[in-house]
Each structure stands twice: as structure tokens, then as C-alpha cells.
Design a protein around this motif. Structure first.
Motif, PDB file in Angstrom:
ATOM      1  N   MET A   1      31.424  38.385   0.482  1.00 49.56           N
ATOM      2  CA  MET A   1      32.107  39.425  -0.688  1.00 49.56           C
ATOM      3  C   MET A   1      33.624  38.646  -0.023  1.00 49.56           C
ATOM      4  N   THR A   2      34.522  38.520  -0.870  1.00 51.03           N
ATOM      5  CA  THR A   2      36.113  38.085  -0.674  1.00 51.03           C
ATOM      6  C   THR A   2      36.788  38.745  -1.639  1.00 51.03           C
ATOM      7  N   GLY A   3      37.742  38.884  -1.491  1.00 56.92           N
ATOM      8  CA  GLY A   3      39.087  39.706  -2.274  1.00 56.92           C
ATOM      9  C   GLY A   3      39.474  39.050  -3.701  1.00 56.92           C
ATOM     10  N   ALA A   4      39.533  39.627  -4.517  1.00 52.06           N
ATOM     11  CA  ALA A   4      39.909  38.497  -6.140  1.00 52.06           C
ATOM     12  C   ALA A   4      41.119  37.426  -6.103  1.00 52.06           C
ATOM     13  N   ASN A   5      41.343  38.189  -4.617  1.00 52.02           N
ATOM     14  CA  ASN A   5      42.788  36.787  -4.696  1.00 52.02           C
ATOM     15  C   ASN A   5      42.819  35.548  -3.700  1.00 52.02           C
ATOM     16  N   ARG A   6      41.402  35.713  -3.664  1.00 56.73           N
ATOM     17  CA  ARG A   6      40.936  34.914  -2.157  1.00 56.73           C
ATOM     18  C   ARG A   6      40.627  33.555  -3.134  1.00 56.73           C
ATOM     19  N   HIS A   7      40.659  31.985  -3.224  1.00 54.06           N
ATOM     20  CA  HIS A   7      40.642  31.103  -3.946  1.00 54.06           C
ATOM     21  C   HIS A   7      39.052  31.132  -3.551  1.00 54.06           C
ATOM     22  N   ASP A   8      38.123  30.700  -4.580  1.00 49.84           N
ATOM     23  CA  ASP A   8      36.778  30.155  -3.864  1.00 49.84           C
ATOM     24  C   ASP A   8      36.763  29.025  -3.047  1.00 49.84           C
ATOM     25  N   VAL A   9      37.499  27.809  -2.759  1.00 52.93           N
ATOM     26  CA  VAL A   9      37.206  26.045  -2.713  1.00 52.93           C
ATOM     27  C   VAL A   9      37.506  27.006  -1.182  1.00 52.93           C
ATOM     28  N   THR A  10      38.475  27.817  -0.757  1.00 50.70           N
ATOM     29  CA  THR A  10      38.350  27.731   0.636  1.00 50.70           C
ATOM     30  C   THR A  10      37.411  28.944   1.504  1.00 50.70           C
ATOM     31  N   GLN A  11      36.097  29.251   0.294  1.00 46.44           N
ATOM     32  CA  GLN A  11      35.367  30.021   1.193  1.00 46.44           C
ATOM     33  C   GLN A  11      34.081  29.206   1.404  1.00 46.44           C
ATOM     34  N   LEU A  12      34.213  27.869   0.926  1.00 47.98           N
ATOM     35  CA  LEU A  12      32.540  27.100   1.021  1.00 47.98           C
ATOM     36  C   LEU A  12      31.920  27.286   2.200  1.00 47.98           C
ATOM     37  N   ILE A  13      32.253  26.152   3.182  1.00 50.37           N
ATOM     38  CA  ILE A  13      31.911  26.161   4.319  1.00 50.37           C
ATOM     39  C   ILE A  13      31.386  28.120   4.931  1.00 50.37           C
ATOM     40  N   PRO A  14      32.346  28.819   4.258  1.00 53.45           N
ATOM     41  CA  PRO A  14      31.992  30.170   5.456  1.00 53.45           C
ATOM     42  C   PRO A  14      30.632  30.542   4.601  1.00 53.45           C
ATOM     43  N   LEU A  15      30.440  30.092   3.600  1.00 49.70           N
ATOM     44  CA  LEU A  15      29.502  30.494   2.611  1.00 49.70           C
ATOM     45  C   LEU A  15      28.182  30.200   2.665  1.00 49.70           C
ATOM     46  N   VAL A  16      28.901  28.890   3.349  1.00 50.21           N
ATOM     47  CA  VAL A  16      26.897  27.717   4.209  1.00 50.21           C
ATOM     48  C   VAL A  16      26.638  28.291   5.229  1.00 50.21           C
ATOM     49  N   HIS A  17      27.441  28.301   6.282  1.00 53.40           N
ATOM     50  CA  HIS A  17      27.587  29.212   7.976  1.00 53.40           C
ATOM     51  C   HIS A  17      26.864  30.551   7.679  1.00 53.40           C
ATOM     52  N   ALA A  18      26.832  31.423   6.360  1.00 53.62           N
ATOM     53  CA  ALA A  18      26.518  32.494   5.655  1.00 53.62           C
ATOM     54  C   ALA A  18      25.124  32.404   4.930  1.00 53.62           C
ATOM     55  N   ILE A  19      24.283  31.135   5.163  1.00 56.49           N
ATOM     56  CA  ILE A  19      22.447  31.158   4.683  1.00 56.49           C
ATOM     57  C   ILE A  19      21.440  31.559   5.444  1.00 56.49           C
ATOM     58  N   PRO A  20      21.209  32.643   4.779  1.00 55.91           N
ATOM     59  CA  PRO A  20      19.983  32.923   5.795  1.00 55.91           C
ATOM     60  C   PRO A  20      18.601  32.186   5.984  1.00 55.91           C
ATOM     61  N   ALA A  21      18.119  32.821   6.769  1.00 62.85           N
ATOM     62  CA  ALA A  21      16.509  31.367   6.758  1.00 62.85           C
ATOM     63  C   ALA A  21      15.981  31.393   5.433  1.00 62.85           C
ATOM     64  N   ILE A  22      15.268  30.297   5.118  1.00 54.59           N
ATOM     65  CA  ILE A  22      14.654  30.150   4.225  1.00 54.59           C
ATOM     66  C   ILE A  22      13.402  30.685   4.408  1.00 54.59           C
ATOM     67  N   GLY A  23      12.280  31.199   3.900  1.00 51.70           N
ATOM     68  CA  GLY A  23      11.340  31.636   4.593  1.00 51.70           C
ATOM     69  C   GLY A  23       9.700  31.435   3.115  1.00 51.70           C
ATOM     70  N   GLY A  24       9.290  31.328   3.812  1.00 57.28           N
ATOM     71  CA  GLY A  24       8.180  31.429   1.987  1.00 57.28           C
ATOM     72  C   GLY A  24       6.708  29.852   2.292  1.00 57.28           C
ATOM     73  N   LYS A  25       8.014  29.293   2.977  1.00 59.33           N
ATOM     74  CA  LYS A  25       5.741  28.424   3.364  1.00 59.33           C
ATOM     75  C   LYS A  25       5.701  28.409   4.594  1.00 59.33           C
ATOM     76  N   PRO A  26       4.613  27.924   5.061  1.00 59.53           N
ATOM     77  CA  PRO A  26       4.041  27.966   6.795  1.00 59.53           C
ATOM     78  C   PRO A  26       4.837  27.004   7.207  1.00 59.53           C
ATOM     79  N   GLY A  27       5.419  27.291   8.743  1.00 65.92           N
ATOM     80  CA  GLY A  27       5.996  27.087  10.034  1.00 65.92           C
ATOM     81  C   GLY A  27       7.720  27.322   9.754  1.00 65.92           C
TER      82      GLY A  27
END
Length: 87
Positions: A1-27
Motif C-alpha cells: 500500500m502506498t499513499g494517495a499522492n503516489r502515482h500508480d505507474v511508479t508502483q507497477l514493478i514493486p507490485l510485481v516483485h511483491a506477488i507471493p508464490a501461486i499455489g494450488g496445483k501439485p508441484g
């Protein structure tokens, strides 16, 4: 989460870095998505390069194209589902 004064475009790459592991399938769980859908605000050569370097196919609508082309069709489904969840 960021402040309301931060532009969304600047947060795309940090958001991608913060994606947790995607589970649910074997392996081994996926550590990143195979593709990323975004609207016109995120269309830039730098974002495309950074995403491709991480093995993610960018599906970003291009600026200047009419509405209803490409990722807009998928985005509507996501927004509709989100509105149903939040009533």
C-alpha cells in the motif's frame, strides 16, 4: 500500500516483485505470473522491458488505440468480478 499522492505507474514493478508464490496445483508453486494485463497508463517501453526480463509477457493496451481493443476485454471481466465481490 502506498499513499494517495503516489502515482500508480511508479508502483507497477514493486507490485510485481511483491506477488507471493501461486499455489494450488501439485508441484513447485509459481513465483510470478506468465502474463500481466494493464491499461494504457502503464504502456511504456521501460515497463515492457522490465517485465520481459522477469519472464512475464506484458499485455498492456497501447496509447492512442480505440477502446475495446486487446486487454480491455479481459479487464472488464476483472472489474465486474471485483464489483460483484464488493456489492
Amino acid at each position: 500500500m502506498t499513499g494517495a499522492n503516489r502515482h500508480d505507474v511508479t508502483q507497477l514493478i514493486p507490485l510485481v516483485h511483491a506477488i507471493p508464490a501461486i499455489g494450488g496445483k501439485p508441484g513447485r508453486p509459481l513465483r510470478r505470473p506468465k502474463s500481466l494485463y494493464a491499461d494504457r497508463a502503464y504502456h511504456s517501453q521501460m515497463h515492457s522491458i522490465l517485465l520481459r526480463n522477469r519472464g512475464i509477457e506484458p499485455r498492456i493496451a497501447r496509447r492512442g488505440e480505440p477502446h475495446g481493443s486487446g486487454p480491455g476485454k479481459v479487464r472488464w471481466v476483472v472489474e465486474r468480478t471485483s464489483s460483484w465481490l464488493h456489492q
